[in-house]
Scaffold this active site. Structure first.
Site, PDB file in Angstrom:
ATOM      1  N   HIS A 153       0.623  -1.132  -0.120  1.00  0.00           N
ATOM      2  CA  HIS A 153      -0.002  -0.065   0.171  1.00  0.00           C
ATOM      3  C   HIS A 153       0.833   1.334   0.038  1.00  0.00           C
ATOM      4  O   HIS A 153       0.773   1.933   0.978  1.00  0.00           O
ATOM      5  CB  HIS A 153      -0.981  -0.186   1.117  1.00  0.00           C
ATOM      6  CG  HIS A 153      -1.934  -1.239   1.339  1.00  0.00           C
ATOM      7  ND1 HIS A 153      -2.384  -1.526   2.289  1.00  0.00           N
ATOM      8  CD2 HIS A 153      -2.037  -2.171   0.258  1.00  0.00           C
ATOM      9  CE1 HIS A 153      -3.168  -2.744   2.218  1.00  0.00           C
ATOM     10  NE2 HIS A 153      -2.990  -2.979   0.777  1.00  0.00           N
TER      11      HIS A 153
HETATM   12  C1  LIG Z   1       0.014  -9.466  -2.277  1.00  0.00           C
HETATM   13  C2  LIG Z   1      -1.035  -8.077  -2.317  1.00  0.00           C
HETATM   14  C3  LIG Z   1      -2.104  -7.851  -1.794  1.00  0.00           C
HETATM   15  C4  LIG Z   1      -2.929  -6.856  -2.107  1.00  0.00           C
HETATM   16  N1  LIG Z   1      -4.360  -6.544  -1.424  1.00  0.00           N
HETATM   17  C5  LIG Z   1      -4.908  -5.662  -1.640  1.00  0.00           C
HETATM   18  C6  LIG Z   1      -6.289  -5.687  -0.656  1.00  0.00           C
HETATM   19  O1  LIG Z   1      -6.970  -6.551  -0.481  1.00  0.00           O
HETATM   20  N2  LIG Z   1      -7.038  -4.554  -1.226  1.00  0.00           N
HETATM   21  C7  LIG Z   1      -6.613  -3.696  -1.693  1.00  0.00           C
HETATM   22  O2  LIG Z   1      -7.094  -2.451  -1.864  1.00  0.00           O
HETATM   23  N3  LIG Z   1      -5.289  -3.629  -2.264  1.00  0.00           N
HETATM   24  C8  LIG Z   1      -4.500  -4.632  -2.234  1.00  0.00           C
HETATM   25  N4  LIG Z   1      -3.334  -4.554  -2.941  1.00  0.00           N
HETATM   26  C9  LIG Z   1      -2.984  -3.373  -3.834  1.00  0.00           C
HETATM   27  C10 LIG Z   1      -3.419  -3.530  -5.048  1.00  0.00           C
HETATM   28  O3  LIG Z   1      -3.088  -4.693  -5.753  1.00  0.00           O
HETATM   29  C11 LIG Z   1      -3.010  -2.331  -5.903  1.00  0.00           C
HETATM   30  O4  LIG Z   1      -3.556  -1.064  -5.153  1.00  0.00           O
HETATM   31  C12 LIG Z   1      -3.402  -2.227  -7.477  1.00  0.00           C
HETATM   32  O5  LIG Z   1      -3.209  -3.365  -8.010  1.00  0.00           O
HETATM   33  C13 LIG Z   1      -2.818  -0.977  -7.836  1.00  0.00           C
HETATM   34  O6  LIG Z   1      -3.438  -0.833  -9.370  1.00  0.00           O
HETATM   35  P1  LIG Z   1      -2.494  -0.130 -10.305  1.00  0.00           P
HETATM   36  O7  LIG Z   1      -2.916  -0.119 -11.616  1.00  0.00           O
HETATM   37  O8  LIG Z   1      -2.128   0.980  -9.779  1.00  0.00           O
HETATM   38  O9  LIG Z   1      -1.000  -1.187 -10.296  1.00  0.00           O
HETATM   39  P2  LIG Z   1      -0.917  -2.757 -10.812  1.00  0.00           P
HETATM   40  O10 LIG Z   1      -2.237  -3.363 -10.772  1.00  0.00           O
HETATM   41  O11 LIG Z   1       0.211  -3.213 -10.185  1.00  0.00           O
HETATM   42  O12 LIG Z   1      -0.433  -2.620 -12.168  1.00  0.00           O
HETATM   43  C14 LIG Z   1       0.518  -1.869 -12.680  1.00  0.00           C
HETATM   44  C15 LIG Z   1       1.144  -2.626 -13.983  1.00  0.00           C
HETATM   45  O13 LIG Z   1       2.064  -2.054 -14.745  1.00  0.00           O
HETATM   46  C16 LIG Z   1       2.968  -2.335 -15.477  1.00  0.00           C
HETATM   47  N5  LIG Z   1       4.228  -1.775 -15.483  1.00  0.00           N
HETATM   48  C17 LIG Z   1       4.977  -1.225 -14.602  1.00  0.00           C
HETATM   49  N6  LIG Z   1       5.868  -0.425 -14.969  1.00  0.00           N
HETATM   50  C18 LIG Z   1       5.983  -0.584 -16.456  1.00  0.00           C
HETATM   51  C19 LIG Z   1       6.547  -0.150 -17.593  1.00  0.00           C
HETATM   52  N7  LIG Z   1       7.515   0.681 -17.296  1.00  0.00           N
HETATM   53  N8  LIG Z   1       6.039  -0.483 -18.955  1.00  0.00           N
HETATM   54  C20 LIG Z   1       5.026  -1.024 -18.950  1.00  0.00           C
HETATM   55  N9  LIG Z   1       4.339  -1.574 -17.909  1.00  0.00           N
HETATM   56  C21 LIG Z   1       4.646  -1.546 -16.620  1.00  0.00           C
HETATM   57  C22 LIG Z   1       3.106  -3.629 -14.153  1.00  0.00           C
HETATM   58  O14 LIG Z   1       3.878  -4.631 -14.835  1.00  0.00           O
HETATM   59  C23 LIG Z   1       1.724  -3.872 -13.906  1.00  0.00           C
HETATM   60  O15 LIG Z   1       1.111  -4.932 -14.653  1.00  0.00           O
HETATM   61  C24 LIG Z   1      -2.539  -5.887  -2.718  1.00  0.00           C
HETATM   62  C25 LIG Z   1      -1.336  -5.986  -3.479  1.00  0.00           C
HETATM   63  C26 LIG Z   1      -0.431  -6.993  -3.221  1.00  0.00           C
HETATM   64  C27 LIG Z   1       0.776  -7.005  -3.959  1.00  0.00           C
END
Ligand SMILES: Cc1cc2nc3c(=O)[nH]c(=O)nc-3n(C[C@H](O)[C@H](O)[C@H](O)COP(=O)(O)OP(=O)(O)OC[C@H]3O[C@@H](n4cnc5c(N)ncnc54)[C@H](O)[C@@H]3O)c2cc1C
Ligand code: SF4
Length: 571
Positions: free
Chosen positions: A501
């Site tokens: 987080h």
């Molecule tokens: C084990 C775990 C448990 C969790 N449990 C919860 C929960 O219960 N409740 C909750 O609210 N949140 C939880 N979270 C947090 C939640 O997963 C994230 O808040 C959410 O996925 C964020 O979305 P996002 O799109 O910002 O990032 P992500 O879902 O991580 O997606 C980002 C994507 O961008 C890609 N990327 C990064 N850099 C580049 C680049 N330079 N070029 C191309 N692609 C790139 C990555 O590969 C990834 O696929 C948890 C996280 C983890 C790791």
């Protein structure tokens, strides 16, 4: 040689929750969207019959390869930052769906207090309540303004839950009923009710029953398999981008998804982004993807790094307090770890789901009086029954020998007779907690790593002690014969897992001098760059972030649509 591809309306850097929501919403409106994801393609069938704790939970099969890209860390500016070479405090997802694939699914709405935190804290306690070094600010949007977007995210994901008695007003009920009450969560519920609190089921993206969402996407109910956090769901019962929003984008015929595509730079001319440069990680080929709008959807840490690396926005300088990119990095104060040992009760701790839990919110946000307390905000206290992982978990009393016959005997005795829970505390921003580019260490492409400067403060410790007194009381009321409580915080240690987080670094607000984004997640000074995600949070609340991340992503999708129609700054 660099190949330039045909121009698109919107390019997404990363295809996890934020990228997936934008892909679905913008293709529905007829825009051409290119999704660039550095990891590989994944589908639900990848997880069929593979409840492999070693592979997924301990060897991090779904996470970013730290030998190629990581962050450096130090507790304060006097220290030299060193690279995080093994996973610990947080886990960074990679591949289609991002961390959305292996999250737990605990899907909270932040409180109305959160969005106006400085104003409301000063109104109730006076200006001196907020220490000078705490760079707290309002978000530039209120809960009421964001409520329709929370609702959209919940309807899309099919969130199961019951009303939080301390939550903001809702326009709709949860789309599916709460998860089951188990003997463990039921005991917590009963104890909390006996103490005069108002327990309620945690909002969950693990479906309590089969559900078809407004886009016509149908999913099956959760089987309480207990291999949820750090695993993909073989039933598609856990809402993740691959089973919810991405099929909508892909069926539109307007979405061009390119996996194994690592974006290394956002290109720009003056204050206008022109597209991105990316590398095909399989062939090593380099491409330019021109776009009308660039959406930075690569998770908090990469969002900040890409902007800094590409000279987009003014980097934050903690000495002067000026600049915005990298500012207000915050985390989560996971505190008051409380374990109860039960001599006369046995449970099944191996059944569970990522978001199966019971909560109380009496001590979260400003739901209680802080006049006599040395901290602000608070924590959600929840008992989450995730399902114990057999290799990683072996709870015994502290005085048990760590090997031999006694160790084995105690391990067998307490495996189903011990329960743990904690408080998920808010995290406040401080002037000297920030993200910048590391001057020494580089990634596999030769670009600087992101450097994190962060530590727990007195605020965190005070909150921890306060919450520990509450969790101890609840565990005793549950009938534990012995209760072990962690009261003090100590310095932030990046080694043990705490939570993924991470927040801040590209924050929203109502003033371009103190924030990077307006309330549509549009950059103040680069009008065709949008940065949804928890990087936009000016502070972190006492909840998991993704419910609020989802809401902000729907808001950003609306902003991009408005921008593509009318241009200019939306606020
Ligand atoms: C084990 C775990 C448990 C969790 N449990 C919860 C929960 O219960 N409740 C909750 O609210 N949140 C939880 N979270 C947090 C939640 O997963 C994230 O808040 C959410 O996925 C964020 O979305 P996002 O799109 O910002 O990032 P992500 O879902 O991580 O997606 C980002 C994507 O961008 C890609 N990327 C990064 N850099 C580049 C680049 N330079 N070029 C191309 N692609 C790139 C990555 O590969 C990834 O696929 C948890 C996280 C983890 C790791
Ligand atoms: S606990 Fe439920 S939602 Fe989680 S992986 Fe198992 S079946 Fe899927």
């Amino acid at each position: 040689m660099v190949t330039t591809l045909p121009k698109t309306d919107v390019v997404l850097i990363g295809v996890g929750w934020t990228g997936g929501i934008l892909a679905a919403e913008l293709t529905k409106k007829g825009y051409k969207v290119v999704g660039l994801e550095r990891g590989k393609r994944r589908t639900t069938s990848d997880y069929l019959m593979v409840h492999d704790e070693l592979r997924f939970a301990l060897r991090y099969d779904l996470m970013q390869d730290l030998s190629k890209e990581t962050v450096t860390f130090r507790n304060n500016e006097k220290m030299r930052a060193l690279p995080m070479r093994q996973y610990g405090s947080f886990l960074l997802g990679t591949g289609l769906g991002g961390s959305g694939v292996h999250w737990n699914g605990q899907t909270w709405r932040f409180l109305p207090y959160d969005f106006q935190i400085r104003t409301l804290t000063e109104e109730r306690y006076g200006k001196n309540k907020i220490p000078a070094e705490m760079t707290l600010q309002d978000w530039g949007i209120t809960y009421d303004e964001l409520e329709p977007y929370f609702d959209k995210f919940e309807q899309m994901a099919g969130i199961s839950g019951e009303e939080n008695p301390f939550g903001g007003a809702r326009s709709n009920k949860f789309p599916t009923p709460p998860m089951k009450v188990t003997p463990i969560t039921g005991l917590f519920k009963e104890a909390c009710a006996n103490l005069g609190y108002k327990p309620f089921s945690q909002p969950s993206a693990n479906l309590s029953e089969a559900y078809t969402n407004p886009d016509g996407i149908a999913r099956a109910a959760c089987q309480y398999c207990g291999f949820c956090e750090r695993f993909g769901c073989e039933y598609g019962a856990k809402a993740d981008p691959v089973v919810t929003v991405l099929p909508v984008a892909e069926s539109s015929g307007k979405f061009d998804l390119r996996t194994n595509s690592n974006v290394v730079e956002i290109l720009h001319e003056g204050n206008r982004a022109t597209g991105v440069r990316f590398i095909d990680t399989q062939s090593g080929e380099e491409f330019i993807q021109p776009a009308e709008v660039v959406a930075v959807t690569s998770y908090v840490l990469n969002n900040v790094r890409l902007l800094l690396q590409s000279n987009i926005g003014k980097p934050y300088d903690p000495k002067t307090g000026t600049g915005v990119i990298g500012k207000n990095y915050a985390y989560q104060n996971m505190c008051a770890n409380t374990t109860g040992f039960f001599e006369d009760k046995e449970f099944n701790v191996y059944a569970g789901a990522g978001s199966l839990g019971m909560s109380i919110d009496e001590f979260n946000g400003d739901n209680f009086d802080h006049s006599e307390l040395n901290f602000i905000h608070g924590a959600n206290i929840s008992l989450s029954q995730l399902g114990k992982r057999p290799i990683q978990n072996n709870t015994v009393k502290p005085d048990t020998p760590s090997w031999g016959a006694k160790f084995k005997e105690e391990s067998v005795k307490y495996q189903n007779r011990s329960i743990s829970f904690n408080a998920q505390g808010a995290s406040m921003p401080y002037r000297y907690h920030y993200l910048d580019l590391d001057p020494t260490y580089k990634d596999a492409f030769g670009n600087p790593l992101l450097r994190m400067t962060y530590d727990f403060q007195e605020q965190d410790n005070e909150m921890s002690k306060f919450m520990a007194s509450k969790t101890e009381q609840i565990m005793k009321e549950m009938g534990a014969s012995e209760v072990i409580v962690q009261r003090e915080k100590g310095p932030y240690n990046i080694v043990p897992y705490q939570s993924t987080h991470n927040t801040g670094g590209v924050i929203m607000g109502d003033n371009p001098d103190t924030s990077a984004l307006n309330s549509y997640l549009q950059m103040w000074d680069f009008e065709n760059v949008f940065v949804p995600g928890a990087s936009a949070f000016p502070h972190n609340s006492g909840y998991n972030p993704t419910g609020t991340v989802g809401a902000l992503s729907y808001r950003a999708a609306e902003g991009i649509d408005l921008y593509l129609k009318n241009g200019g700054s939306l606020v």
